[in-house]
Design an enzyme around this catalytic site. Structure first.
Site, mmCIF file in Angstrom:
data_model
loop_
_atom_site.group_PDB
_atom_site.id
_atom_site.type_symbol
_atom_site.label_atom_id
_atom_site.label_comp_id
_atom_site.label_asym_id
_atom_site.label_seq_id
_atom_site.Cartn_x
_atom_site.Cartn_y
_atom_site.Cartn_z
ATOM 1 N N GLY A 1 -4.436 0.205 1.701
ATOM 2 C CA GLY A 1 -4.479 0.035 0.351
ATOM 3 C C GLY A 1 -4.659 -1.247 -0.439
ATOM 4 O O GLY A 1 -5.788 -1.789 -0.622
ATOM 5 N N HIS B 1 0.050 0.241 6.598
ATOM 6 C CA HIS B 1 0.917 -0.599 5.856
ATOM 7 C C HIS B 1 0.810 -1.873 6.342
ATOM 8 O O HIS B 1 0.748 -2.212 7.613
ATOM 9 C CB HIS B 1 2.447 -0.226 5.986
ATOM 10 N N GLY B 2 0.225 -2.742 5.380
ATOM 11 C CA GLY B 2 -0.023 -4.194 5.519
ATOM 12 C C GLY B 2 -1.416 -4.406 6.375
ATOM 13 O O GLY B 2 -1.647 -5.618 6.860
ATOM 14 N N ARG C 1 5.453 5.363 -11.280
ATOM 15 C CA ARG C 1 5.270 4.102 -11.630
ATOM 16 C C ARG C 1 3.735 3.735 -11.532
ATOM 17 O O ARG C 1 3.261 2.581 -12.362
ATOM 18 C CB ARG C 1 6.023 2.861 -10.754
ATOM 19 N N HIS C 2 2.828 4.575 -10.734
ATOM 20 C CA HIS C 2 1.539 4.333 -10.885
ATOM 21 C C HIS C 2 0.744 5.837 -11.062
ATOM 22 O O HIS C 2 0.448 5.927 -11.991
ATOM 23 C CB HIS C 2 0.977 3.183 -9.744
ATOM 24 N N HIS D 1 0.116 8.019 -3.767
ATOM 25 C CA HIS D 1 1.633 8.375 -3.601
ATOM 26 C C HIS D 1 2.360 8.751 -5.022
ATOM 27 O O HIS D 1 1.977 8.187 -5.877
ATOM 28 C CB HIS D 1 2.245 7.022 -3.059
ATOM 29 N N GLU E 1 1.335 11.037 -0.567
ATOM 30 C CA GLU E 1 2.571 10.637 0.011
ATOM 31 C C GLU E 1 3.620 10.988 -1.097
ATOM 32 O O GLU E 1 3.309 10.832 -2.320
ATOM 33 C CB GLU E 1 2.425 9.066 0.166
ATOM 34 N N THR F 1 6.709 0.762 0.327
ATOM 35 C CA THR F 1 7.425 1.446 1.125
ATOM 36 C C THR F 1 7.867 0.603 2.227
ATOM 37 O O THR F 1 7.153 0.080 2.905
ATOM 38 C CB THR F 1 6.588 2.539 1.608
ATOM 39 N N ASN G 1 -6.100 3.942 0.025
ATOM 40 C CA ASN G 1 -5.105 3.953 -0.746
ATOM 41 C C ASN G 1 -5.100 3.740 -2.148
ATOM 42 O O ASN G 1 -5.465 2.376 -2.269
ATOM 43 C CB ASN G 1 -3.689 3.621 -0.218
ATOM 44 N N ARG H 1 4.864 8.838 -6.976
ATOM 45 C CA ARG H 1 6.495 8.384 -6.587
ATOM 46 C C ARG H 1 7.296 9.079 -7.732
ATOM 47 O O ARG H 1 7.070 9.499 -8.640
ATOM 48 C CB ARG H 1 6.457 6.872 -6.869
ATOM 49 N N GLU I 1 2.533 9.197 10.769
ATOM 50 C CA GLU I 1 1.945 8.026 10.373
ATOM 51 C C GLU I 1 2.949 6.863 10.958
ATOM 52 O O GLU I 1 4.021 6.619 10.555
ATOM 53 C CB GLU I 1 1.471 7.735 9.078
ATOM 54 N N ASP J 1 -3.623 3.675 -5.000
ATOM 55 C CA ASP J 1 -2.445 3.408 -5.949
ATOM 56 C C ASP J 1 -2.576 2.412 -6.927
ATOM 57 O O ASP J 1 -2.133 2.179 -8.095
ATOM 58 C CB ASP J 1 -1.114 3.309 -5.320
ATOM 59 N N HIS J 2 -2.976 1.335 -6.321
ATOM 60 C CA HIS J 2 -3.072 -0.087 -7.069
ATOM 61 C C HIS J 2 -4.038 0.087 -8.255
ATOM 62 O O HIS J 2 -4.010 -0.669 -9.107
ATOM 63 C CB HIS J 2 -3.512 -1.114 -6.057
HETATM 64 N N1 PXP Z 1 0.586 4.531 4.570
HETATM 65 C C1 PXP Z 1 1.726 4.719 3.665
HETATM 66 C C2 PXP Z 1 2.582 5.636 4.135
HETATM 67 C C3 PXP Z 1 2.219 3.772 2.784
HETATM 68 O O1 PXP Z 1 3.291 4.261 1.996
HETATM 69 C C4 PXP Z 1 1.300 2.782 2.046
HETATM 70 C C5 PXP Z 1 1.757 2.037 1.125
HETATM 71 O O2 PXP Z 1 1.647 2.727 -0.156
HETATM 72 C C6 PXP Z 1 0.009 2.829 2.999
HETATM 73 C C7 PXP Z 1 0.055 3.252 4.105
HETATM 74 C C8 PXP Z 1 -0.658 1.410 2.515
HETATM 75 O O3 PXP Z 1 -0.161 0.333 2.717
HETATM 76 P P1 PXP Z 1 -1.124 -1.016 2.330
HETATM 77 O O4 PXP Z 1 -1.196 -0.962 0.766
HETATM 78 O O5 PXP Z 1 0.118 -2.397 2.672
HETATM 79 O O6 PXP Z 1 -2.203 -1.157 2.924
#
Ligand code: PXP
Length: 268
Positions: A243, A221-222, A56-57, A50, A77, A108, A14, A52, A158, A16-17
């Site tokens: 991400g 996520h995380g 924002r990004h 993503h 996303e 999220t 991911n 959004r 997911e 986005d950052h």
């Molecule tokens: N999967 C989904 C659906 C997400 O919304 C995110 C965060 O944008 C991620 C994966 C990646 O999460 P992380 O940035 O915590 O690795």
């Protein structure tokens, strides 16, 4: 959970950052397209972005260029907002992952409420399918959410690993610090171990159930360089979307090496 040998996960990175950093200055540096190229060259199997509602990004133009030029599949996303779904149908990514969205959240926060929002989700999925786009639903690891995802004719789920990651972080707090206060994480160590096992078991049984009813299974996520090994033990999970931890590590080690290292951890 069992010990399959030579398991390889699909790694979705991911990015986005990268766009978050760019937006801090509102110039085109760092460029998400450059991140896409480096990720693809260093083991990423997929790019996740993503779009959004508040942009924002990632902006529409980023998504357009990334989808047009990506050598690897793009997982986009998005929320179920009809205006966003129309844009996604035009953009035609490889897959759309529907996520809940709240403007005040930092990221999220939970899975999509596939039960109460079922009618609106069904409309979004129908439009995406008509545009030839595969659909994944980002859901909490719970059997009713999995069954409802299948009833809604999604191709994939997911599983939200945020709870697992939070408990893992607290158990290993010498490794990972969170400045967010999460009530249950103030628990004694033994209780945290029980919580972690229960969280993993929910992920495992949800993944198995999803696979048994014909859904593809991703998780995210995380996830980070410490906790990812536990996801490899969940045989039904085929794909991880990661991400924050990769981009955070890349600040110190460079994006190529951060992606390579995570890719290595995604196989055993
Ligand atoms: N999967 C989904 C659906 C997400 O919304 C995110 C965060 O944008 C991620 C994966 C990646 O999460 P992380 O940035 O915590 O690795």
């Amino acid at each position: 959970m069992k010990n399959a040998v030579n398991k390889k996960m699909t790694l979705g990175v991911n990015i986005d950052h990268i766009a978050v950093l760019r937006e801090a200055r509102r110039i085109n540096d760092p460029d998400p397209l450059m991140a896409l190229a480096i990720c693809a060259q260093n083991g990423a199997d997929q790019i996740t972005i993503h779009l959004r509602e508040d942009r924002r990004h990632i902006h529409d133009e980023d998504a357009k260029k990334i989808i047009a030029s990506s050598p690897i599949p793009v997982n986009l996303e998005c929320s179920i907002n009809p205006e966003i779904i129309d844009i996604v149908c035009e953009l035609k990514p490889h897959r759309a992952t529907l996520v809940p969205e709240n403007r005040d959240e930092v990221t999220t926060e939970g899975g999509l409420d596939v039960i109460s929002q079922s009618p609106a989700i069904a409309v979004a999925i129908e439009k995406l399918h008509e545009a030839g786009i595969e659909v994944s639903l980002f859901v909490d690891p719970a059997i009713n959410a999995i069954e409802q995802s299948q009833a809604l004719e999604a191709e994939m789920v997911e599983l939200h690993t945020g709870h697992f990651a939070n408990v893992y972080a607290m158990l290993h707090s010498a490794l990972v610090h969170s400045h967010h206060s999460i009530e249950e994480l103030e628990l004694p160590r033994d209780d945290l171990k029980v919580l972690l096992d229960a969280s993993l078991e929910r992920i495992n049984s949800s993944a198995n159930h999803a696979q048994s009813i014909g859904l593809e299974v991703a998780a995210g996520h995380g996830l980070n360089y410490h906790n990812v090994s536990l996801m490899l033990e969940v045989d039904a999970i085929q794909e991880l979307n990661i991400g924050q931890s990769i981009i955070a590590r890349s600040v110190f080690s460079g994006l190529a090496s951060a992606v390579k290292e995570m890719k290595q951890l995604c196989q055993r």
